[in-house]
Design a protein around this motif. Sequence first.
Motif: not given
Length: 306
Positions: A116-117, A167-184, A228-235
């Motif tokens: 996950x990201x 992919x199977x399973x897909x990488x989970x992406x939780x994205x928060x985008x600042x409004x300025x990114x959309x305007x630029x 970005x925070x990348x969640x990695x399996x503990x192993x």
Amino acid sequence: MEQEPTGARRRLGAELRRLRVNAGLKLEDAARGLGCSTSKISRLENGKGVPRPAEVTALVAVYGGASGAEAEMLDRLVAESRTRGWWEPFTEGLRSDPHFLPAPGRYAAVETDATAVAAFDLTVLHGLLQTADYARAALRARLPDRPDREIDQLVDLRRRRREALTATPPLALDAVVDESVLARATGGAGVMAAQLDRLLDLAGSPGVTLRVLSFAAGPLRAHAGRFAILTVPPELGPDVVHTEGHAGETFLESGPDVATYRAVFDEVRAAALDRDGSLDAVVRYRDAHRAAVTGGSHERHARTTS
């Protein structure tokens, strides 16, 4: 099942750390036993660099050896650690740059291990969300002196990374985008309109969550810089925070650092628009960029016919 080399290196490092701790040895003791520096032992334990079989064998001997099954596992991890990652053909020949391109492919390697990201962006969209034209414009702005060949390689790398979302399973992406990114208008209004169309498509994909932080939210701690925070399996090792700035990119793995960034992300996500409000914002800016393209075409036509 074989692991990617970076995942194998991180797993190998975790195993070597476990053997050292179980033997009651410090980094200095291990370095003395192998006749090397403590930084070398630390790099091995952190999964950095390509491990040499003879060095791993000698280090395990310093720790008192390993059982048959354990020794076989370590041998397999060493072998997998020495293979090429899928990203390496995309980064061959790229010149490192201490500020803007210190380790081409390193982020892709960590992202490959992740499940996950969670990302906050306030200048350009996260690489997993970018179209080729948008990625090219963003990379050209960041790397103005690089030849087109290198920019094309990095664009191809981002295209290949996007496959993780389907992919199977897909990488989970939780994205928060600042409004300025959309305007630029990154790459121009036409490129931006097409990019936001693509963003709307991705927002409906399984595993992809999109939120827009509106201007009305005001300044937050997250505005100190994209991350970005990348969640990695503990192993495979600890979770990783990736940041970028004028001094280059940084990879943070300590528990307190990761916890701090998770708190910042939770804060900015809570302040962002909900799903419907976020999609409405993307549509509004998509239509505005599309109108700018149409308006520009009409203006050029008027000038040529006057």
